[in-house]
Scaffold this active site. Structure first.
Site, mmCIF file in Angstrom:
data_model
loop_
_atom_site.group_PDB
_atom_site.id
_atom_site.type_symbol
_atom_site.label_atom_id
_atom_site.label_comp_id
_atom_site.label_asym_id
_atom_site.label_seq_id
_atom_site.Cartn_x
_atom_site.Cartn_y
_atom_site.Cartn_z
ATOM 1 N N SER A 167 0.823 -1.209 0.000
ATOM 2 C CA SER A 167 0.000 0.000 0.000
ATOM 3 C C SER A 167 0.853 1.253 0.000
ATOM 4 O O SER A 167 1.950 1.281 0.564
ATOM 5 C CB SER A 167 -0.856 -0.021 1.260
ATOM 6 O OG SER A 167 -1.470 1.220 1.445
ATOM 7 N N TYR A 210 -1.874 0.455 10.190
ATOM 8 C CA TYR A 210 -2.107 -0.292 8.948
ATOM 9 C C TYR A 210 -0.892 -0.196 8.031
ATOM 10 O O TYR A 210 -0.354 -1.206 7.556
ATOM 11 C CB TYR A 210 -3.361 0.260 8.233
ATOM 12 C CG TYR A 210 -3.463 -0.187 6.797
ATOM 13 C CD1 TYR A 210 -3.734 -1.510 6.489
ATOM 14 C CD2 TYR A 210 -3.256 0.721 5.755
ATOM 15 C CE1 TYR A 210 -3.790 -1.922 5.163
ATOM 16 C CE2 TYR A 210 -3.319 0.314 4.429
ATOM 17 C CZ TYR A 210 -3.581 -1.005 4.146
ATOM 18 O OH TYR A 210 -3.635 -1.411 2.838
ATOM 19 N N LYS A 227 1.952 -3.112 6.654
ATOM 20 C CA LYS A 227 2.277 -3.398 5.246
ATOM 21 C C LYS A 227 3.783 -3.269 5.021
ATOM 22 O O LYS A 227 4.382 -4.068 4.295
ATOM 23 C CB LYS A 227 1.501 -2.440 4.329
ATOM 24 C CG LYS A 227 0.031 -2.764 4.225
ATOM 25 C CD LYS A 227 -0.182 -4.078 3.470
ATOM 26 C CE LYS A 227 -1.605 -4.544 3.467
ATOM 27 N NZ LYS A 227 -1.805 -5.843 2.811
#
Ligand code: UDP
Length: 350
Positions: A122, A149, A153
């Site tokens: 991402s 988040y 990643k």
């Protein structure tokens, strides 16, 4: 085509939004997409182009069985949690599923001798850091994730890169910018529960079957004060995954590649485009900034062009909104999330 003669690819999270579109793209290129999904957020109805193996990423034995049962040659790994806001309140869960889940997958692949991986990463790995909002992001840009988040990643990328070096795995991490739109067939599309993404929420608001939209902040240092994002059509993203499977890389190589258009669009521009397509304005108000949202995330897509030979084909904002609107008017699954009456009925019978 006879399934036995097809090259099988395991698609973890293949019942989800980008996973399902990638499964379709794989099918169209002659691969057999074998979906591995626990259906915690994916939809059975989205699995149309190959078998579904119902299982959890952290269950290594189940992964191993799926890898053997279908003679898998490569894995495309989407399964994981994605909501930026939620990651700020449940970081441990994000690390467990996104990082420990990836450890489990890598172990199962190694055990079964599957040595090719495409990983769903991402743009959130970058964060805003010290970058100016005009600056497009090349892969070498500083990594300073603004949310747990994004951190998960980035951690998963590091883990995969190290495994490549140590064990000869070959992997490509695709750092997506804002996946949006839907397959033009209308068969699959975006359906998150709860929905947190801008485009479906703006469309639902404009169609009158969702709440009015809240724009998260209008005081960013951007041209119109709202956040800039690089919206990429999900079918273009799916094509990038298939290209990443095919790319000629030596054993042990790890490549991280941005997948975006290079064009930044503001939240206000998206809202205006939705209003135009629907034919009535998006009811909205201006709210506070959302935790973990950087002001601007726009790709420098040069490496995708060079390494994957990939360029976006259907990612104009107009095309994205048109395809998303077709889906939102007639979603084949996940519609309950937008209609409070349907939602209450579904909850009562759960
Ligand atoms: N956004 C918004 N209202 C919403 C949902 C999103 O203003 O209800 C904004 C959000 O702050 C971000 C952009 O829309 O600037 C895209 O957010 P989304 O959640 O779709 O994707 P993200 O960029 O978080 O991956």
């Amino acid at each position: 085509m006879d399934r036995k003669s097809q090259t099988a690819v395991l698609v973890t999270g293949g019942a989800g939004y980008i996973g399902a579109h990638t499964a379709k793209a794989l099918h169209e290129r002659g691969f057999l997409p074998v979906v591995f999904d626990n259906l915690s957020s994916g939809f059975r109805e989205a699995v149309r182009w190959g078998p579904l193996v119902h299982g959890d990423l952290r269950d290594r034995a189940a992964l191993g069985e799926a890898l053997s049962a279908y003679d898998i040659k490569a894995v495309i790994h989407f399964a994981g949690l994605i909501e930026v806001g939620r990651s700020t309140v449940q970081p441990d869960l994000f690390w467990d599923i996104n990082v420990a889940g990836t450890i489990s997958l890598l172990a199962a692949m190694r055990e079964k001798g599957v040595d090719r991986l495409v990983f769903s990463s991402s743009a959130a790995v970058y964060g805003q850091g010290q970058r100016s909002v005009q600056e497009a992001l090349a892969e070498e840009a500083d990594k300073a994730p603004d949310s747990p988040y994004g951190a998960t990643k980035l951690a998963a990328e590091w883990l995969i890169a190290a495994q490549c070096k140590a064990y000869g795995l070959t992997a490509v991490a695709l750092r997506y910018f804002n996946a949006s739109g839907a397959d033009p067939s209308g068969l699959i599309g975006e359906a998150h529960e709860p929905e947190t993404h801008l485009l479906p929420l703006a469309i639902a608001a404009a169609l009158g079957d969702g709440k009015p939209l809240t724009i998260f902040g209008q005081d960013f240092q951007t041209p119109d004060g709202t956040c800039l994002r690089d919206y990429i059509h999900v079918s273009d993203l799916a094509a990038a995954h298939v290209a990443a499977l095919d790319v000629d890389l030596p054993a042990g190589a790890f490549e991280a590649i941005n997948v975006g258009t290079g064009e930044g669009r503001s939240v206000s521009q998206v809202v205006a485009a939705v209003g135009k397509a629907v034919g009535s304005p998006v009811p909205h108000s201006i709210g506070d900034r959302r935790a973990g949202d950087p002001p601007s995330l726009v790709a420098d897509p040069t490496r995708a062009r060079q390494v994957l030979g990939w360029t976006p084909r259907c990612s104009s904002l107009e095309q994205i909104v048109e395809d998303a609107l077709r889906w939102e008017r007639n979603p084949r699954y996940g519609a309950g999330r937008r209609d409070p009456a349907k939602r209450a009925k579904a909850d009562a019978s759960a």
